[in-house]
Design a protein around this motif. Structure first.
Motif, PDB file in Angstrom:
ATOM      1  N   ASP A   1      48.077 -40.119  89.336  1.00 41.14           N
ATOM      2  CA  ASP A   1      48.217 -38.676  89.528  1.00 41.14           C
ATOM      3  C   ASP A   1      49.053 -38.356  90.770  1.00 41.14           C
ATOM      4  OD1 ASP A   1      45.984 -39.966  90.628  1.00 41.14           O
ATOM      5  OD2 ASP A   1      45.004 -38.072  91.126  1.00 41.14           O
TER       6      ASP A   1
ATOM      7  N   MET B   1      44.875 -44.529  84.694  1.00 38.81           N
ATOM      8  CA  MET B   1      43.529 -43.931  84.601  1.00 38.81           C
ATOM      9  C   MET B   1      42.532 -44.857  83.907  1.00 38.81           C
ATOM     10  SD  MET B   1      43.330 -40.048  84.046  1.00 38.81           S
ATOM     11  CE  MET B   1      43.480 -39.795  82.398  1.00 38.81           C
TER      12      MET B   1
ATOM     13  N   LEU C   1      39.516 -44.464  81.175  1.00 43.95           N
ATOM     14  CA  LEU C   1      38.949 -43.484  80.236  1.00 43.95           C
ATOM     15  C   LEU C   1      37.531 -43.877  79.861  1.00 43.95           C
ATOM     16  CD1 LEU C   1      42.093 -43.209  77.942  1.00 43.95           C
ATOM     17  CD2 LEU C   1      41.388 -41.632  79.752  1.00 43.95           C
TER      18      LEU C   1
ATOM     19  N   LYS D   1      38.215 -40.491  76.502  1.00 41.37           N
ATOM     20  CA  LYS D   1      38.511 -39.223  77.208  1.00 41.37           C
ATOM     21  C   LYS D   1      38.370 -39.424  78.716  1.00 41.37           C
ATOM     22  CE  LYS D   1      37.978 -36.118  73.585  1.00 41.37           C
ATOM     23  NZ  LYS D   1      36.857 -36.286  72.667  1.00 41.37           N
ATOM     24  N   LYS D   2      38.828 -38.425  79.469  1.00 43.58           N
ATOM     25  CA  LYS D   2      38.648 -38.453  80.924  1.00 43.58           C
ATOM     26  C   LYS D   2      37.157 -38.392  81.234  1.00 43.58           C
ATOM     27  CE  LYS D   2      40.973 -36.270  84.369  1.00 43.58           C
ATOM     28  NZ  LYS D   2      41.738 -35.245  85.055  1.00 43.58           N
TER      29      LYS D   2
ATOM     30  N   SER E   1      33.734 -37.170  82.670  1.00 44.97           N
ATOM     31  CA  SER E   1      33.286 -35.846  83.082  1.00 44.97           C
ATOM     32  C   SER E   1      32.087 -36.015  83.997  1.00 44.97           C
ATOM     33  CB  SER E   1      32.884 -35.032  81.857  1.00 44.97           C
ATOM     34  OG  SER E   1      31.627 -35.480  81.403  1.00 44.97           O
TER      35      SER E   1
ATOM     36  N   ALA F   1      46.360 -47.035  80.300  1.00 49.02           N
ATOM     37  CA  ALA F   1      44.997 -46.640  80.707  1.00 49.02           C
ATOM     38  C   ALA F   1      43.984 -47.681  80.206  1.00 49.02           C
ATOM     39  CB  ALA F   1      44.670 -45.283  80.112  1.00 49.02           C
TER      40      ALA F   1
END
Ligand code: GLU
Length: 473
Positions: free
Chosen positions: A202, A229, A231, A236-237, A239, A295
């Protein structure tokens, strides 16, 4: 050139698994090259920075053994230094004061967007001749080159090029006098002689801006490596609901630091097909070139597998020490019970986490209130009463409390009562541990000790008696 890396988290939340992996890569790279690892807390965003997050960073790094050689530095303690450099940059013309109000900037942004253009600062104040009064508010902007390109050789992604025309004149000091993130990072990396910047992907877009500032200061440009990243299991990212959002959740769930380190390093880095790595091995093998560009996906199943591996393969006394700390945190007083190493030996290959082991060992140290509900009607029945009474008597008379003798007593009872050995074992398991799963019952009795064993047999007999009375009523 002596290698120097840094971990520079912003304390705006918990330390998550992605940050820890960045820290681990930076730490290992420094260790591999006999370099230094710096910890720097990037806390100039006053509104979002929290003292609790700083504690979470220290706690997570310490738990995993990622020790730092310098720092922790806090950017809020270096404000004077940033001011000093900004003054120099204003004097040398590498920066300028911008008097555009936020409203004006927003208006321009809106106009550019509605014309289908990419919003950027138009540079009105860049060559301003007017001298404003001292009371007029201003920000300080970096004078970014307006032509040419910025290129850097990312250690993970290869060559990356940006056109300068795409880059805005970055604000380096806000109107309240506080320098901005991109500027502080540059001055810190420069002052701290950082040679390798390993950080999340990022930040790729920040890198050309930071390089331009460094160039304007005639400073050396560090080597950059931007890590991809991680996952979650659904691709997914992560949370807030995921454990990965706070590394200490893994401590609470009973993971060993060795397992987590091994797991995290393999999330995006490989050395052939090797899965298990000791830290000293990693210090010799780790390199940036073998970090994966794409990722990585988190897998709890694999982490659990590694944790079980480490529980079973690290020295027993070391794991017992971790287990002791874990159990004490769970308020289990291990002074009042058997030796933890002996218990661990008996239990370690049955479970994946310290939490599960700790739960299963609780009955050795504390009286349980209830028997396993499923066992009440099956084992704690009238027929068992006389068996328990006879075993109780035998055990009471027993003067040598050894596994062999206890096992003989149980065997003899099985023959005498004409009940299968496995049934008697289950009955005793329920009576002594409160549930239907445990290792070999003579070992459990041996470790529990005579006093507790007799006490629990009596407790079960009372339970059966009471239940019978209730049933008759
Ligand atoms: N403070 C930044 C963050 O937490 C990292 C900055 C850097 O590594 O350059 O994402």
């Amino acid at each position: 050139m002596k290698v120097k890396t840094r971990f520079a988290p912003s304390p705006t939340g918990n330390l998550h698994i992605g940050s820890i992996r960045t820290a681990l890569y930076s730490w290992l790279f420094a260790r591999r090259h006999n370099g230094k690892f710096v910890l720097r807390i990037e806390d100039t965003d006053f509104e979002r920075s929290k003292a609790l997050s700083v504690q979470s960073i220290f706690q997570g790094l310490k738990w995993l053994g990622l020790n730092w050689d310098e720092g922790p530095y806090f950017q809020t303690e270096r404000l004077e230094r940033y001011k000093e450099v900004i003054e120099i940059m204003l004097k040398t013309g590498n920066a300028y004061k911008c008097y555009c109000s936020p409203n004006k900037i927003e208006e321009e942004r809106f106009k550019q967007l509605s014309e289908g253009k990419k919003p950027r600062y138009t540079g009105v104040c860049r060559n301003l001749q007017t001298k404003y009064g001292i009371n007029k508010k201003y920000t300080v902007r970096f004078k970014n080159p307006t032509f040419g390109t910025v290129t850097f050789e990312d250690k993970i992604r290869g060559k990356i090029t940006f056109n300068n025309i795409e880059l805005d004149d970055l604000i380096i000091q806000r109107s309240n006098g506080i320098p901005t993130y991109n500027f502080c990072v540059v001055i810190d990396d420069l002052d701290m002689n950082i040679t390798h910047v390993i950080r999340g992907e990022d930040h790729i877009n920040n890198t050309p801006r930071q390089i331009n500032i460094l160039k304007s200061l005639k400073a050396n440009i560090p080597i950059y490596a931007h890590v991809s990243m991680i996952l979650n299991e659904n691709g997914k990212k992560f949370s807030k609901r995921d454990d990965a959002e706070n590394i200490m959740n893994y401590y609470k769930k009973g993971f060993l630091p060795e397992a987590l380190i091994n797991y995290i390093i393999r999330l995006g880095w490989s050395y052939g097909n090797q899965e298990i790595f000791t830290l000293s091995e990693l210090k010799k093998l780790f390199n940036l070139n073998a970090i994966n560009k794409s990722a990585s996906a988190f897998s709890m199943k694999k982490l659990l597998w590694l944790n079980k591996y480490y529980i079973n393969n690290l020295p027993l006394d070391y794991v017992a020490k971790l287990l002791k700390d874990y159990m004490e945190n769970e308020t289990i007083n291990i002074e009042k019970g058997p030796n933890l190493e002996c218990l661990l030996n008996l239990y370690k290959n049955r479970y994946h986490t310290l939490k599960d082991i700790s739960c299963s060992l609780r009955f050795f140290y504390e009286e349980f209130k209830f028997f396993d509900i499923k066992s009440d009607n099956k084992y704690l029945i009238l027929k068992s009463f006389s068996i328990l009474k006879e075993i109780y008597k035998k055990l009471q008379q027993c003067s040598f409390w050894t596994i062999e003798i206890l096992s003989k007593i149980i065997n003899n009872q099985s023959i005498k009562s004409n009940i299968e050995l496995k049934e008697i074992n289950m009955l005793l398991r329920v009576v002594l541990t409160g549930n239907m799963h445990s290792p070999n019952i003579s070992s459990i009795m041996f470790l529990l000790g005579k006093e507790k064993t007799l006490f629990r047999l009596k407790k079960a007999m009372i339970f059966i008696e009471k239940n019978q009375v209730n049933m008759k009523c």
